[in-house]
Design a protein around this motif. Structure first.
Motif, short mmCIF file in Angstrom:
data_model
loop_
_atom_site.label_atom_id
_atom_site.label_comp_id
_atom_site.label_asym_id
_atom_site.label_seq_id
_atom_site.Cartn_x
_atom_site.Cartn_y
_atom_site.Cartn_z
N LEU A 98 34.66 41.80 31.85
CA LEU A 98 33.49 41.59 32.71
C LEU A 98 32.42 42.66 32.48
O LEU A 98 31.22 42.37 32.52
N ALA A 99 32.87 43.90 32.23
CA ALA A 99 31.94 45.01 32.05
C ALA A 99 31.53 45.22 30.60
O ALA A 99 30.66 46.05 30.32
N LYS A 141 26.86 48.66 36.09
CA LYS A 141 27.43 47.35 35.76
C LYS A 141 28.72 47.12 36.55
O LYS A 141 28.93 46.05 37.12
N ILE A 169 29.48 44.25 39.41
CA ILE A 169 30.63 43.35 39.33
C ILE A 169 31.41 43.36 40.64
O ILE A 169 31.85 42.33 41.14
N CYS A 170 31.57 44.56 41.21
CA CYS A 170 32.33 44.73 42.45
C CYS A 170 31.50 44.41 43.69
O CYS A 170 32.02 44.42 44.81
#
Length: 71
Positions: free
Chosen positions: A24-25, A49, A53-54
């Motif tokens: 994802l990152a 980033k 995402i979190c």
């Protein structure tokens, strides 16, 4: 190391493993592992980033504490 993080906690909340978080990152599983262990400080871009995402702020995951010996 003065940079502390709660990445493992937030990653668990998302229900993803290190490999998935890395994907994802845009980094490797090893990079996520090193960040969680405190062996690697991410770039500002990567920290932003990961926070995105979190769905939290960078400060929720990462905190900087001065080393008392160097203050």
């Amino acid at each position: 190391m003065p940079l502390h993080n709660r990445l493992k906690e937030y990653r668990a909340r998302l229900g993803v493993n290190q490999q998935e978080m890395g994907a994802l990152a845009g980094v490797s599983r090893q990079t996520i592992s090193q960040i969680e262990r405190g062996d690697y400080s991410p770039s500002v871009t990567l920290a932003l980033k990961i926070a995105k995402i979190c769905q939290v702020s960078v400060e929720d995951i990462f905190s900087y504490e001065e080393d008392e010996n160097h203050a």
